[in-house]
Design an enzyme around this catalytic site. Structure first.
Site, PDB file in Angstrom:
ATOM      1  N   SER A  48     -22.446 -21.838   7.163  1.00 40.73           N
ATOM      2  CA  SER A  48     -22.676 -23.071   6.431  1.00 40.73           C
ATOM      3  C   SER A  48     -23.887 -24.025   6.756  1.00 40.73           C
ATOM      4  O   SER A  48     -24.003 -24.355   7.641  1.00 40.73           O
ATOM      5  CB  SER A  48     -21.572 -23.866   6.127  1.00 40.73           C
ATOM      6  N   GLY A  49     -24.870 -24.051   5.563  1.00 45.63           N
ATOM      7  CA  GLY A  49     -26.105 -25.138   5.982  1.00 45.63           C
ATOM      8  C   GLY A  49     -25.421 -26.477   6.198  1.00 45.63           C
ATOM      9  O   GLY A  49     -26.123 -27.239   7.102  1.00 45.63           O
ATOM     10  N   LEU A  50     -24.525 -26.648   5.318  1.00 47.48           N
ATOM     11  CA  LEU A  50     -24.113 -28.269   5.772  1.00 47.48           C
ATOM     12  C   LEU A  50     -23.631 -28.602   7.065  1.00 47.48           C
ATOM     13  O   LEU A  50     -23.863 -29.041   7.860  1.00 47.48           O
ATOM     14  CB  LEU A  50     -23.082 -28.598   4.835  1.00 47.48           C
ATOM     15  N   ASP A  60     -28.222 -32.294   5.522  1.00 47.27           N
ATOM     16  CA  ASP A  60     -28.323 -31.281   4.826  1.00 47.27           C
ATOM     17  C   ASP A  60     -29.553 -31.241   3.807  1.00 47.27           C
ATOM     18  O   ASP A  60     -29.273 -30.906   2.585  1.00 47.27           O
ATOM     19  CB  ASP A  60     -26.815 -30.896   4.140  1.00 47.27           C
ATOM     20  N   ASP A  87     -25.971 -19.241   4.811  1.00 46.51           N
ATOM     21  CA  ASP A  87     -26.410 -20.057   3.793  1.00 46.51           C
ATOM     22  C   ASP A  87     -28.124 -20.381   3.938  1.00 46.51           C
ATOM     23  O   ASP A  87     -28.427 -20.989   4.934  1.00 46.51           O
ATOM     24  CB  ASP A  87     -25.518 -21.401   3.903  1.00 46.51           C
ATOM     25  N   ASP A  89     -30.080 -21.861   1.967  1.00 47.72           N
ATOM     26  CA  ASP A  89     -30.634 -23.099   1.146  1.00 47.72           C
ATOM     27  C   ASP A  89     -31.480 -22.410   0.029  1.00 47.72           C
ATOM     28  O   ASP A  89     -31.118 -21.519  -0.867  1.00 47.72           O
ATOM     29  CB  ASP A  89     -31.206 -23.975   2.046  1.00 47.72           C
ATOM     30  N   GLU A 116     -30.113 -20.495  -3.184  1.00 53.44           N
ATOM     31  CA  GLU A 116     -29.526 -21.236  -4.333  1.00 53.44           C
ATOM     32  C   GLU A 116     -30.895 -21.826  -5.123  1.00 53.44           C
ATOM     33  O   GLU A 116     -31.921 -21.926  -4.368  1.00 53.44           O
ATOM     34  CB  GLU A 116     -28.685 -22.617  -3.901  1.00 53.44           C
ATOM     35  N   LYS A 122     -33.948 -29.030  -0.307  1.00 50.72           N
ATOM     36  CA  LYS A 122     -32.998 -29.143  -1.130  1.00 50.72           C
ATOM     37  C   LYS A 122     -32.010 -30.463  -0.541  1.00 50.72           C
ATOM     38  O   LYS A 122     -32.131 -30.783   0.469  1.00 50.72           O
ATOM     39  CB  LYS A 122     -32.194 -27.963  -1.385  1.00 50.72           C
ATOM     40  N   ASN A 124     -27.641 -31.321  -0.246  1.00 53.49           N
ATOM     41  CA  ASN A 124     -26.391 -30.957  -0.555  1.00 53.49           C
ATOM     42  C   ASN A 124     -25.911 -31.252  -2.068  1.00 53.49           C
ATOM     43  O   ASN A 124     -26.078 -32.210  -2.445  1.00 53.49           O
ATOM     44  CB  ASN A 124     -25.404 -31.454   0.662  1.00 53.49           C
ATOM     45  N   SER A 125     -25.301 -30.115  -2.372  1.00 52.14           N
ATOM     46  CA  SER A 125     -24.812 -29.954  -3.775  1.00 52.14           C
ATOM     47  C   SER A 125     -23.881 -31.273  -4.299  1.00 52.14           C
ATOM     48  O   SER A 125     -23.686 -31.588  -5.300  1.00 52.14           O
ATOM     49  CB  SER A 125     -23.911 -28.727  -4.213  1.00 52.14           C
ATOM     50  N   ARG A 161     -27.150 -18.096  -5.885  1.00 53.57           N
ATOM     51  CA  ARG A 161     -26.289 -18.891  -6.032  1.00 53.57           C
ATOM     52  C   ARG A 161     -26.914 -20.142  -7.123  1.00 53.57           C
ATOM     53  O   ARG A 161     -28.029 -20.422  -7.016  1.00 53.57           O
ATOM     54  CB  ARG A 161     -25.980 -19.882  -4.959  1.00 53.57           C
ATOM     55  N   HIS A 192     -21.373 -22.550  -8.457  1.00 53.43           N
ATOM     56  CA  HIS A 192     -20.974 -23.836  -7.509  1.00 53.43           C
ATOM     57  C   HIS A 192     -20.822 -24.920  -8.610  1.00 53.43           C
ATOM     58  O   HIS A 192     -21.441 -25.196  -9.706  1.00 53.43           O
ATOM     59  CB  HIS A 192     -22.035 -24.262  -6.517  1.00 53.43           C
TER      60      HIS A 192
HETATM   61  C1  SPV Z   1     -22.871 -25.117   2.476  1.00 52.73           C
HETATM   62  O1  SPV Z   1     -21.796 -24.958   3.140  1.00 52.73           O
HETATM   63  O2  SPV Z   1     -23.967 -25.751   3.175  1.00 52.73           O
HETATM   64  C2  SPV Z   1     -22.908 -25.231   1.286  1.00 52.73           C
HETATM   65  C3  SPV Z   1     -21.791 -25.211   0.145  1.00 52.73           C
HETATM   66  O3  SPV Z   1     -24.215 -24.816   0.543  1.00 52.73           O
HETATM   67  S1  SPV Z   1     -21.931 -26.997  -0.149  1.00 52.73           S
HETATM   68  O4  SPV Z   1     -21.665 -27.635   0.975  1.00 52.73           O
HETATM   69  O5  SPV Z   1     -20.625 -26.907  -1.021  1.00 52.73           O
HETATM   70  O6  SPV Z   1     -22.971 -27.098  -1.020  1.00 52.73           O
HETATM   71 MG    MG Z   2     -25.564 -25.307   1.866  1.00 54.56          MG
END
Ligand code: SPV
Ligand code: MG
Length: 543
Positions: A48-50, A60, A87, A89, A116, A122, A124-125, A161, A192
């Protein structure tokens, strides 16, 4: 012919996404968490990027560079037997950056990457999702195509994504993008959503009608029973950040409590034992490999006899410390001897202390105490350390100072009993009255007294009649494993002797010769001294 090789991580990840069965992919953010996820049975890992950013202490927002992410992902791939879906990004730039990224990921053993359709850098979503611009569809499709064209392994997975729902662009836009990404070659689609109810995702799934594998990240709509996804043939669900979030309260509570209590005692039992850390690191494998690949290091020990205070001439200096702690040029005799032995790979160091025993506190030095030091001799002291008489072992006086090569010669000699001796007995200069010393008779005294030489012991005694003897013992006896065994047996028998408490090391040497054991003697000329007076201490500096 069928190959015995297990399927590659890329092949496994591709297969997992290709079936109609719902699989679960667990988040991890470093080698340790990846291994924990794989051990729990997850068939693939979401890097996971986060979580990776959080673990690195950054946001993130592409604050960690792509090479830093790559390094970390490699640790994860090495640590976990499960394939890693990274991930990616936005792909770290345009099509050109992404295709280079894909090649680098492949070379590090990563099984797939997800990108994505947002704009670099970017966010975080779940942060200000509606405010985030989306990439033009054509541009993002070009990036996907470039990635697919760049991959060397046909099974490497590229997941596209779409953030159309996150950005509030609606279902139609999400479907339009998913369709375009599918056509551009994406191996699976992630749609997402930041909503706590699954409605918009379910609407997407229903309209999509399982045209191509779909993966979900139900971080916000986590209360949805997974059977609902299963019924719609979702390929996989990613639990996006849960190992990181599980670790946070555990670390925070431990830190606060340890800080408050100024101790770890109250919390120790709640923590993972160190053994568990070593297990997860795979120490077992290294241990087994060491047995296979490392030459067995000889087990060498030394027992240093240091129970005495020293004669009256030294009493002003030994009021508080035993003789072995007297300093020459600022370093104690004991430390110098131990340092030399350690440098020569003698690892199990023991000392027999007596007078002011508590003053001997050197780390790593095992201490045996001879409480009767004032009434007993060297053999009684040695007997106190009988359990340290294991394997090859050097027995040394604690009040000698000698150059390292003397120790080296003894340690390198594999004979059962090896002693160091000096052809020039101290105190024999004309007009000097000398006290008795550890004197040796040799089978073949060398003609010269200035060359190092080898011979054998013919007899030994604590005596003052120098004329009857050929050399002085330096206070070092090296025993092979067999030699040590013989000494142990001799000690056990000697305990029954009425003169046991008075026995000296030379009595052991003499008995060994009398029993027919060969005691090899290496002769040196100087390069050592023993401390008997304040003058000896001053002279010792010259060594
Ligand atoms: C991550 O885990 O970094 C993601 C998923 O991209 S989210 O945090 O839901 O965007
Ligand atoms: Mg991410």
């Amino acid at each position: 012919m069928a190959s015995d090789n297990p399927p590659r991580p890329t092949t496994r990840l591709r297969a997992l996404l290709g079936t109609e069965r719902l699989d679960f992919i667990m988040e991890a953010h470093d080698g340790l968490s990846a291994r924990i996820a794989a051990e729990a049975g997850f068939p693939a890992i979401w890097a996971s990027g986060l979580s990776i950013a959080a673990g690195l202490g950054v946001r993130d927002n592409n604050e960690a560079s792509w090479t830093q992410v790559l390094e970390l992902a490699e640790f994860m791939a090495d640590a976990a037997p499960a394939p890693i879906l990274l991930d990616g990004d936005t792909g770290h730039g345009n099509f050109n950056n992404f295709r280079r990224f894909v090649r680098k990921l492949e070379s590090r053993g990563i099984a797939g990457v997800c990108i994505e359709d947002k704009i670099f850098p970017k966010t975080n979503s779940f942060l200000r999702g509606m405010a985030q611009p989306l990439a033009p569809v054509d541009e993002f499709c070009g990036k996907l195509k470039a990635g697919k064209d760049a991959q060397g392994d046909d099974d490497f997975v590229i997941v596209a994504r779409t953030e159309a729902l996150i950005a509030g662009w609606g279902l139609a836009e999400a479907l339009r993008r998913a369709e375009a990404y599918h056509a551009a070659g994406a191996d699976a689609i992630i749609v997402h959503s930041a909503k706590s109810r699954p409605d918009e995702v379910l609407a997407f799934l229903d309209a999509w009608a399982n045209r191509h594998p779909v993966v979900l990240i139900p971080t916000k709509y986590y209360t949805t029973p997974v059977e609902i996804f299963e019924a719609r043939k979702v390929a996989a669900v990613i639990w996006g950040n849960h190992l990181l979030r599980a670790a946070l309260p555990a670390m925070q509570q431990a830190a606060v409590r340890i800080a408050r209590e100024r101790s770890v005692a109250g919390i120790e039992e709640k923590l993972a034992p160190l053994a568990e850390v070593f297990r997860l690191q795979g120490d077992d494998e290294l241990h087994a490999a060491e047995a296979r690949y490392l030459a067995a290091a000889p087990q060498r020990g030394a027992i240093i006899l240091a129970a005495t205070r020293g004669g009256g001439a030294l009493h002003p200096l030994t009021a508080e410390v035993p003789k072995t702690l007297l300093r020459v040029d600022g370093v104690t005799l004991l430390d110098r001897l131990c340092d030399n032995l350690t440098a020569l790979n003698v690892r199990q160091l023991s000392v027999v202390a007596g007078y002011r025993a508590a003053a001997i506190t050197r780390a790593g030095l095992r201490r045996f105490d001879n409480a009767d030091w004032a009434e007993t001799g060297e053999i009684a002291s040695l007997a106190c350390a009988a359990e340290a008489l294991q394997g090859a072992c050097l027995i040394a006086y604690g009040d000698i100072l000698c150059r390292r090569h003397i120790l080296q010669v003894l340690l390198d000699d594999e004979a059962d009993f090896v002693i160091a001796a000096d052809r020039r007995i101290r105190g024999t200069a004309a007009g000097t009255a000398a006290p008795p010393r550890d004197l040796l008779r040799l089978t073949a005294p060398p003609a010269h007294d200035f060359l190092d030489a080898e011979t054998s012991l013919a007899g030994a005694a604590y005596a003052a009649d120098f004329a009857d003897y050929d050399a002085e013992w330096i206070g070092l006896l090296q025993c092979s494993a067999r030699g040590t065994q013989v000494v142990r047996e001799w000690l056990a028998a000697a305990r029954a002797r009425p003169d046991f408490s008075r026995l000296a090391m030379v009595d052991l040497l003499a008995d060994l010769v009398a029993r027919g054991e060969r005691v090899k003697a290496h002769l040196f000329s100087g390069d050592w001294t023993t401390i008997e007076s304040v003058c000896d201490l001053a002279d010792a500096s010259n060594l």
